[in-house]
Design an enzyme around this catalytic site. Structure first.
Site, PDB file in Angstrom:
ATOM      1  N   ASN A  85     -10.262   0.145   0.322  1.00  0.00           N
ATOM      2  CA  ASN A  85      -8.638   0.292   0.055  1.00  0.00           C
ATOM      3  C   ASN A  85      -8.293  -0.315  -1.078  1.00  0.00           C
ATOM      4  O   ASN A  85      -8.140  -1.613  -1.399  1.00  0.00           O
ATOM      5  CB  ASN A  85      -8.024  -0.732   1.349  1.00  0.00           C
ATOM      6  CG  ASN A  85      -6.412  -0.431   1.423  1.00  0.00           C
ATOM      7  OD1 ASN A  85      -5.905   0.015   0.262  1.00  0.00           O
ATOM      8  ND2 ASN A  85      -5.867  -1.034   2.447  1.00  0.00           N
ATOM      9  N   CYS A 103       0.712  -1.269   0.008  1.00  0.00           N
ATOM     10  CA  CYS A 103       0.101  -0.070   0.147  1.00  0.00           C
ATOM     11  C   CYS A 103       0.770   1.379   0.019  1.00  0.00           C
ATOM     12  O   CYS A 103       0.218   2.481  -0.045  1.00  0.00           O
ATOM     13  CB  CYS A 103      -0.769   0.092   1.135  1.00  0.00           C
ATOM     14  SG  CYS A 103      -2.174  -1.295   1.224  1.00  0.00           S
ATOM     15  N   HIS A 154      -3.290   7.633   2.279  1.00  0.00           N
ATOM     16  CA  HIS A 154      -3.757   6.334   1.919  1.00  0.00           C
ATOM     17  C   HIS A 154      -5.021   5.953   2.533  1.00  0.00           C
ATOM     18  O   HIS A 154      -5.357   6.060   3.533  1.00  0.00           O
ATOM     19  CB  HIS A 154      -2.656   5.278   2.133  1.00  0.00           C
ATOM     20  CG  HIS A 154      -3.127   3.866   1.977  1.00  0.00           C
ATOM     21  ND1 HIS A 154      -3.617   3.488   0.931  1.00  0.00           N
ATOM     22  CD2 HIS A 154      -3.324   2.706   2.928  1.00  0.00           C
ATOM     23  CE1 HIS A 154      -3.991   1.956   0.987  1.00  0.00           C
ATOM     24  NE2 HIS A 154      -3.479   1.788   2.080  1.00  0.00           N
TER      25      HIS A 154
HETATM   26  N1  COA Z   1     -18.180  -8.263   9.877  1.00  0.00           N
HETATM   27  C1  COA Z   1     -18.409  -8.440  11.013  1.00  0.00           C
HETATM   28  N2  COA Z   1     -17.553  -8.712  12.114  1.00  0.00           N
HETATM   29  C2  COA Z   1     -16.237  -8.919  11.811  1.00  0.00           C
HETATM   30  C3  COA Z   1     -15.965  -8.574  10.585  1.00  0.00           C
HETATM   31  C4  COA Z   1     -16.667  -8.096   9.564  1.00  0.00           C
HETATM   32  N3  COA Z   1     -16.412  -7.828   7.979  1.00  0.00           N
HETATM   33  N4  COA Z   1     -14.489  -8.736  10.497  1.00  0.00           N
HETATM   34  C5  COA Z   1     -14.032  -9.198  11.840  1.00  0.00           C
HETATM   35  N5  COA Z   1     -15.134  -9.140  12.644  1.00  0.00           N
HETATM   36  C6  COA Z   1     -15.308  -9.600  13.884  1.00  0.00           C
HETATM   37  C7  COA Z   1     -13.999 -10.446  14.330  1.00  0.00           C
HETATM   38  O1  COA Z   1     -14.362 -11.806  14.080  1.00  0.00           O
HETATM   39  C8  COA Z   1     -14.087 -10.159  15.915  1.00  0.00           C
HETATM   40  O2  COA Z   1     -15.119 -11.043  16.492  1.00  0.00           O
HETATM   41  P1  COA Z   1     -14.964 -11.826  17.868  1.00  0.00           P
HETATM   42  O3  COA Z   1     -14.578 -10.539  18.765  1.00  0.00           O
HETATM   43  O4  COA Z   1     -16.257 -12.691  18.110  1.00  0.00           O
HETATM   44  O5  COA Z   1     -13.651 -12.531  17.922  1.00  0.00           O
HETATM   45  C9  COA Z   1     -14.662  -8.626  15.910  1.00  0.00           C
HETATM   46  O6  COA Z   1     -15.241  -8.481  14.705  1.00  0.00           O
HETATM   47  C10 COA Z   1     -13.648  -7.702  16.212  1.00  0.00           C
HETATM   48  O7  COA Z   1     -12.448  -8.059  15.251  1.00  0.00           O
HETATM   49  P2  COA Z   1     -11.065  -7.180  15.290  1.00  0.00           P
HETATM   50  O8  COA Z   1     -10.362  -7.863  14.140  1.00  0.00           O
HETATM   51  O9  COA Z   1     -10.600  -6.984  16.410  1.00  0.00           O
HETATM   52  O10 COA Z   1     -11.851  -5.621  14.852  1.00  0.00           O
HETATM   53  P3  COA Z   1     -11.263  -4.549  14.844  1.00  0.00           P
HETATM   54  O11 COA Z   1     -11.780  -3.503  15.759  1.00  0.00           O
HETATM   55  O12 COA Z   1      -9.598  -4.122  15.001  1.00  0.00           O
HETATM   56  O13 COA Z   1     -11.613  -4.065  13.102  1.00  0.00           O
HETATM   57  C11 COA Z   1     -10.200  -4.004  11.274  1.00  0.00           C
HETATM   58  C12 COA Z   1     -10.952  -4.673  12.234  1.00  0.00           C
HETATM   59  C13 COA Z   1      -9.536  -4.910  10.078  1.00  0.00           C
HETATM   60  C14 COA Z   1     -11.313  -3.049  10.633  1.00  0.00           C
HETATM   61  C15 COA Z   1      -9.253  -3.040  11.926  1.00  0.00           C
HETATM   62  O14 COA Z   1      -8.467  -3.881  12.609  1.00  0.00           O
HETATM   63  C16 COA Z   1      -8.495  -2.384  10.761  1.00  0.00           C
HETATM   64  O15 COA Z   1      -8.849  -1.680  10.176  1.00  0.00           O
HETATM   65  N6  COA Z   1      -7.248  -2.559  10.886  1.00  0.00           N
HETATM   66  C17 COA Z   1      -6.399  -1.876  10.002  1.00  0.00           C
HETATM   67  C18 COA Z   1      -6.331  -2.784   8.616  1.00  0.00           C
HETATM   68  C19 COA Z   1      -5.603  -1.982   7.458  1.00  0.00           C
HETATM   69  O16 COA Z   1      -5.782  -0.678   7.285  1.00  0.00           O
HETATM   70  N7  COA Z   1      -4.934  -2.783   6.537  1.00  0.00           N
HETATM   71  C20 COA Z   1      -4.454  -2.164   5.381  1.00  0.00           C
HETATM   72  C21 COA Z   1      -3.129  -1.290   5.807  1.00  0.00           C
HETATM   73  S1  COA Z   1      -2.361  -0.907   4.409  1.00  0.00           S
END
Ligand code: COA
Length: 326
Positions: free
Chosen positions: A283, A117, A253
């Site tokens: 993204n 990215c 980004h």
């Molecule tokens: N829909 C519903 N629930 C979802 C889900 C979705 N699409 N994706 C994950 N969950 C659930 C998980 O399974 C977890 O459930 P659990 O508590 O029963 O285990 C819960 O939501 C929390 O998951 P978590 O991964 O801790 O959530 P989060 O608040 O960290 O959000 C992201 C997840 C991916 C949105 C967040 O971590 C994020 O944006 N990270 C950065 C990613 C990024 O920017 N990557 C690219 C960089 S270039």
């Protein structure tokens, strides 16, 4: 110091026709997600998906043509093409060389940049160095991605986050290194391979195993994003003798609205000075910054003389920032 600056003379973007909404994803059997969850955690409402047979070079060439047209440049003015992509048409020929062929450019050189990215920021930094050292006078820098091909569509933690698209800028060498001159002012690039496992494509052309799909530890990536982007923004401002609030536009980004808002706050910028596309594009990895630039220069938000800060983080980990005066 070189007397030449790399001026962003034109921008262009291209999105595949097919738009996929959160509600459509939520209706998929077994994915167990919802429009509300995706919007709340990421700000994403929909994304574009390439058609069967539509590759990164197909998208990239359309964005490149739009950038050349806005710059009033002919293909003959292009003497280097840098393509940032993690989803190349093939390991080789490079997607950049394929685009060179499709554009009918027969001089100079073209190559791909692999920095996930952060790829567009890396490629912009390299292109600036080529211009400053006199190795190129007209450079196309393209970010183009078809992440739909490397997503695990059964993994709700990743498949809802990404989309396909391409963006491009045409850089033209212009004389002038006085304060207030147009062009790229500085680029600040970083990587730390110790964190490679938290965001990666499992396997690839030279690997002996793996699915070829994207894997991510979302929460860990999130933490790195906030701290590393804040640090590189400070580094960029300090290198240019600027303070928080001196930048006219932030073009980050587009990974997650929460990370974008944190960076806006850090720069003391209200959200109407931050270009946001993540709601409609999701993204698009290396394509997200040039797509946002294309949108904001075409609708008149970013204008001549504006100081624009771009920042990104991605797999590697890689991260970086570029400051440019339009
Ligand atoms: N829909 C519903 N629930 C979802 C889900 C979705 N699409 N994706 C994950 N969950 C659930 C998980 O399974 C977890 O459930 P659990 O508590 O029963 O285990 C819960 O939501 C929390 O998951 P978590 O991964 O801790 O959530 P989060 O608040 O960290 O959000 C992201 C997840 C991916 C949105 C967040 O971590 C994020 O944006 N990270 C950065 C990613 C990024 O920017 N990557 C690219 C960089 S270039």
């Amino acid at each position: 110091m070189s007397a030449y600056r790399a001026v962003i003379a034109g921008t262009g973007g291209y999105l595949p026709e097919r738009s996929l909404t959160n509600d459509e994803l939520a209706a998929w059997k077994g994915l167990e997600t919802s429009d509300a969850w995706i919007i709340e955690r990421t700000g994403i409402r929909r994304r574009h998906i390439a058609a069967d047979g539509e590759t990164a070079s197909d998208l990239g060439v359309k964005a490149a043509l739009a950038a050349l047209a806005q710059a009033g440049a002919e293909a003959g003015e292009v003497d280097a093409i840098l393509v940032a992509t993690s989803t190349p048409d093939s390991a080789f020929p490079a997607t950049a060389v394929r685009i060179q062929g499709k554009l009918g450019v027969t001089k100079g050189f073209a190559f791909d940049v692999a920095a996930a990215c952060t790829g567009f920021v890396y490629a912009l930094g390299l292109a600036d160095a080529l211009v400053r050292t006199g190795q190129a006078r007209g450079v196309l820098v393209i970010g183009t991605e078809v992440y739909s091909r490397i997503l695990d569509w059964t993994d709700r933690g990743t498949c809802v986050l990404f989309g396909d698209g391409a963006g491009a800028v045409f850089l033209r060498a212009e004389k002038g290194d006085a304060a207030g001159s147009r062009g790229i002012l500085s680029s600040h690039l970083h990587s730390d391979g110790r964190h490679g496992d938290i965001l990666q494509i499992e396997g690839g052309a030279g690997s002996t195993g793996g699915t070829g799909l994207l894997r991510m530890a979302g929460r860990e990536v999130f933490k790195h994003a906030v701290t590393k982007l804040a640090a590189v923004v400070d580094e960029t401002l300090a290198a240019n003798g600027l303070g928080h609030g001196d930048v006219n536009w932030l073009v980050p980004h587009q990974a997650n609205i929460r990370i974008i808002e944190a960076m806006g706050k850090k720069l003391h910028m209200s959200m109407d000075r931050v270009v946001v596309t993540v709601d409609r594009h999701a993204n698009t990895s290396a394509a997200s910054i040039p797509l946002a630039l294309a949108e904001a220069t075409r609708d008149g938000r970013i204008g001549r003389g504006d100081l624009v800060l771009m920042e990104a983080i991605g797999g590697g980990l890689t991260w970086g920032a570029t400051l440019a005066r339009f």
